[in-house]
Enzyme design. Structure first.
Site, PDB file in Angstrom:
ATOM      1  CE  LYS A 132      18.628  30.750  33.719  1.00 10.32           C
ATOM      2  NZ  LYS A 132      20.038  30.697  34.159  1.00 10.32           N
ATOM      3  CG  ASN A 133      19.234  29.187  37.613  1.00  9.67           C
ATOM      4  OD1 ASN A 133      19.590  29.065  36.440  1.00  9.67           O
ATOM      5  ND2 ASN A 133      19.215  30.357  38.221  1.00  9.67           N
ATOM      6  CB  CYS A 162      29.061  36.721  32.808  1.00  8.80           C
ATOM      7  SG  CYS A 162      28.167  37.086  34.292  1.00  8.80           S
ATOM      8  NE  ARG A 167      27.972  34.485  37.698  1.00  4.73           N
ATOM      9  CZ  ARG A 167      26.907  34.076  37.022  1.00  4.73           C
ATOM     10  NH1 ARG A 167      26.555  34.700  35.915  1.00  4.73           N
ATOM     11  NH2 ARG A 167      26.228  33.027  37.432  1.00  4.73           N
ATOM     12  CG  ASP A 178      18.822  34.939  39.822  1.00  8.70           C
ATOM     13  OD1 ASP A 178      18.860  33.701  39.769  1.00  8.70           O
ATOM     14  OD2 ASP A 178      19.845  35.651  39.721  1.00  8.70           O
ATOM     15  NE  ARG A 207      22.267  32.740  28.689  1.00  8.92           N
ATOM     16  CZ  ARG A 207      23.471  32.828  29.205  1.00  8.92           C
ATOM     17  NH1 ARG A 207      24.211  33.895  28.989  1.00  8.92           N
ATOM     18  NH2 ARG A 207      23.962  31.866  29.952  1.00  8.92           N
TER      19      ARG A 207
HETATM   20  C1  EPZ Z   1      23.696  30.671  40.383  1.00 10.21           C
HETATM   21  O1  EPZ Z   1      24.865  31.178  39.792  1.00 10.21           O
HETATM   22  C2  EPZ Z   1      22.570  30.954  39.402  1.00 10.21           C
HETATM   23  N1  EPZ Z   1      22.841  30.249  38.145  1.00 10.21           N
HETATM   24  C3  EPZ Z   1      22.467  32.463  39.165  1.00 10.21           C
HETATM   25  O2  EPZ Z   1      21.374  32.695  38.301  1.00 10.21           O
HETATM   26  C4  EPZ Z   1      22.192  33.142  40.505  1.00 10.21           C
HETATM   27  O3  EPZ Z   1      22.139  34.526  40.315  1.00 10.21           O
HETATM   28  C5  EPZ Z   1      23.308  32.784  41.493  1.00 10.21           C
HETATM   29  O4  EPZ Z   1      23.418  31.345  41.617  1.00 10.21           O
HETATM   30  C6  EPZ Z   1      23.064  33.357  42.878  1.00 10.21           C
HETATM   31  O5  EPZ Z   1      21.839  32.876  43.370  1.00 10.21           O
HETATM   32  C7  EPZ Z   1      22.593  28.921  38.088  1.00 10.21           C
HETATM   33  O6  EPZ Z   1      22.162  28.300  39.041  1.00 10.21           O
HETATM   34  C8  EPZ Z   1      22.868  28.253  36.779  1.00 10.21           C
HETATM   35  P1  EPZ Z   1      27.178  31.627  42.936  1.00 10.21           P
HETATM   36  P2  EPZ Z   1      26.312  30.789  40.418  1.00 10.21           P
HETATM   37  O7  EPZ Z   1      28.298  30.659  42.717  1.00 10.21           O
HETATM   38  O8  EPZ Z   1      26.236  29.453  41.060  1.00 10.21           O
HETATM   39  C9  EPZ Z   1      30.988  34.029  44.360  1.00 10.21           C
HETATM   40  C10 EPZ Z   1      20.264  33.635  36.473  1.00 10.21           C
HETATM   41  O9  EPZ Z   1      19.953  34.796  36.211  1.00 10.21           O
HETATM   42  N2  EPZ Z   1      31.747  32.798  44.074  1.00 10.21           N
HETATM   43  O10 EPZ Z   1      26.115  31.277  43.936  1.00 10.21           O
HETATM   44  O11 EPZ Z   1      27.328  31.020  39.363  1.00 10.21           O
HETATM   45  C11 EPZ Z   1      30.445  34.678  43.100  1.00 10.21           C
HETATM   46  O12 EPZ Z   1      31.413  35.534  42.547  1.00 10.21           O
HETATM   47  C12 EPZ Z   1      21.634  33.317  37.028  1.00 10.21           C
HETATM   48  O13 EPZ Z   1      19.525  32.634  36.331  1.00 10.21           O
HETATM   49  C13 EPZ Z   1      33.103  32.755  44.382  1.00 10.21           C
HETATM   50  O14 EPZ Z   1      33.672  33.730  44.867  1.00 10.21           O
HETATM   51  O15 EPZ Z   1      26.464  31.894  41.547  1.00 10.21           O
HETATM   52  C14 EPZ Z   1      29.248  35.438  43.607  1.00 10.21           C
HETATM   53  O16 EPZ Z   1      29.666  36.682  44.128  1.00 10.21           O
HETATM   54  C15 EPZ Z   1      22.483  34.569  37.111  1.00 10.21           C
HETATM   55  N3  EPZ Z   1      33.809  31.619  44.122  1.00 10.21           N
HETATM   56  C16 EPZ Z   1      28.747  34.580  44.765  1.00 10.21           C
HETATM   57  O17 EPZ Z   1      29.816  33.678  45.086  1.00 10.21           O
HETATM   58  C17 EPZ Z   1      33.223  30.502  43.584  1.00 10.21           C
HETATM   59  O18 EPZ Z   1      33.907  29.475  43.383  1.00 10.21           O
HETATM   60  C18 EPZ Z   1      27.519  33.734  44.436  1.00 10.21           C
HETATM   61  O19 EPZ Z   1      27.808  33.058  43.230  1.00 10.21           O
HETATM   62  C19 EPZ Z   1      31.844  30.557  43.275  1.00 10.21           C
HETATM   63  C20 EPZ Z   1      31.125  31.709  43.535  1.00 10.21           C
END
Ligand code: EPZ
Length: 417
Positions: free
Chosen positions: A22-23, A117, A122, A305, A397
């Protein structure tokens, strides 16, 4: 709303074919915005989130032609609507991934800010900061990100936090920028590498994907390509944990063992027997497991995850173990639900202390987010009696036909409409 009814106690055995990730699929679908030519994708998982992304891209003007169940051809020749409306973004945060490609190719984009969410606030500040570093003018008005740029310019961008979709958004934007972009502290997740490989097939010039420093040399335009989406490592890990917990033996086919090193190591630490080949992984267990400490962190460390799934494993393992969630601020919603099944878990801050109990007892529980749902399915598979999991739209999802695949492995599970 659908729910799942599970009668626990069966050891699961057999083979399961892993679906596309998915990701990886979600960002790769948005890469169709970067070229006027067709992008032919295979091994695209049949998931709710993929359907949502295809609907969003269709709304923008991408022609979407599903060839058969897991193949789809996308063509972004004409994109009259360069926006992602709130109605679509609110159901799937990954919609933010249309921002970088749309801005890079058309010089403008209007994307709704994703809401928070269940698992955390996020924010997308690093996506925005990176695009601004590349020369984009960005304003936030009425909950929408308005971005404009004549032509994005290459930049050196140090990411304050490792962000998977942030890295992906900026990598796609940089592919069409003028000059060279360096992303420092980039995400190393296998899904980022899969996207990079697809972009390179489209003519992008990218080095270092999979490392913490990704260098992208912008090109004037990208062309069409054919790409097969990588296997879903989280679906794989979920089924392998099911084998360990139920005391069975499952072989995951069409898998990618090299993307799961930390998870396979933890399964071995828990006492499961793990064997693997190039594209398969097998886990066998007698169901007697040791509790294992887990601390989530960006790849190649243990993936967030898979945190909930290992909490379920620890609930029935012998001994006590700590689970520390360092990525998201609220990813312990499954704790309350596991307690309803008889689990012994204490949470303090970002750490949960799980003490194994001899058995869990079936009950009605509620799914709160995608991976929490998977954890409850795992717990239901070992709990005595019947477990009903409500609100399983979360599960749909991210898992393709999970009850079918589990039934084939010997689980007593059925969907109640
Ligand atoms: C991706 O989400 C995945 N989703 C998530 O999978 C996964 O849990 C996550 O990466 C971490 O590995 C997809 O790839 C579609 P991040 P993402 O930006 O990119 C902070 C699932 O279950 N952050 O890596 O949204 C954020 O708050 C989903 O399949 C900022 O502060 O996660 C978090 O604490 C859930 N500012 C950390 O970084 C930003 O601009 C990591 O978030 C962006 C992120």
């Amino acid at each position: 709303m659908d729910s799942l009814l599970i009668r626990g106690g069966n050891a699961l055995a057999g083979e399961v074919r892993i679906s596309g990730a998915k990701n990886a699929a979600l960002p790769i679908l948005t890469a169709s915005l970067l070229t006027a030519e067709p992008l032919v994708l295979s091994n695209v998982p049949h998931l709710k989130d993929v359907g949502t992304m295809l609907a969003l891209l269709g709304h923008m003007g991408v022609t979407v032609t599903p060839d058969e169940r897991n193949h789809v051809t996308l063509c972004g020749e004409s994109i009259p609507h360069r926006e992602a409306p709130y109605e679509m973004v609110k159901t799937m945060r990954a919609s933010i991934l249309v921002l970088g490609p749309t801005l890079a190719r058309f010089g403008e984009a209007r994307v709704s800010l994703p809401g928070g969410c269940a698992i955390g606030s996020r924010p997308v500040d690093l996506h925005i900061k990176g695009l601004q570093a590349m020369g984009a003018e960005i304003s936030i008005e009425h909950g929408y990100i308005h971005a404009r740029a004549k032509r994005l310019q290459g930049a050196h961008i140090a990411m304050d936090v490792v962000t998977v979709t942030g890295t992906e958004n900026l990598m796609m934007a940089a592919a069409l920028a003028e000059g060279t972009t360096v992303l420092a502290n980039a995400a190393r997740e296998p899904e980022v590498v899969d996207l990079a490989e697809c972009l390179i097939a489209m003519g992008a010039r990218i080095e270092g994907a999979g490392s913490g420093v990704i260098t992208i040399h912008g090109v004037p335009e990208l062309h069409g390509a054919t790409h097969r989406v990588m296997p879903d490592r989280i679906e794989t890990g979920t089924f392998l944990v099911a084998a360990a917990m139920t005391g069975g033996r499952i072989r995951a086919l069409d898998a990618a063992p090299e993307t799961l090193v930390s998870v396979l190591g933890k399964l071995a630490d828990a006492g499961a027997k793990v064997t693997q080949g190039d594209d398969w992984i097998e886990v066998e267990s007698d169901g007697v497991l040791n509790a294992v400490d887990v601390r989530t962190a960006p790849h190649p460390a243990f993936p967030t995850d898979m945190q909930a799934q290992f909490m379920a494993l620890n609930c029935i393992a012998s001994g006590a173990a700590s689970i520390t969630e360092t990525i998201f601020e609220n990813r312990f919603m499954h704790v309350q639900e596991l307690r309803r099944l008889g689990a012994n878990i204490e949470v303090s801050g970002h750490t949960a202390l799980v003490r194994g109990v001899p058995r869990l007892d079936g009950a009605t529980v509620m799914a709160t987010d995608l991976r929490a749902s998977a954890c409850l399915v795992l717990a239901g598979l070992v709990a005595a009696g019947e477990t009903t999991i409500e609100r399983i739209y979360h599960l749909d999802r991210g898992y393709e036909r999970i009850e079918e695949k589990l039934t084939q492995l010997g689980a007593r599970i059925q969907r109640i409409h």
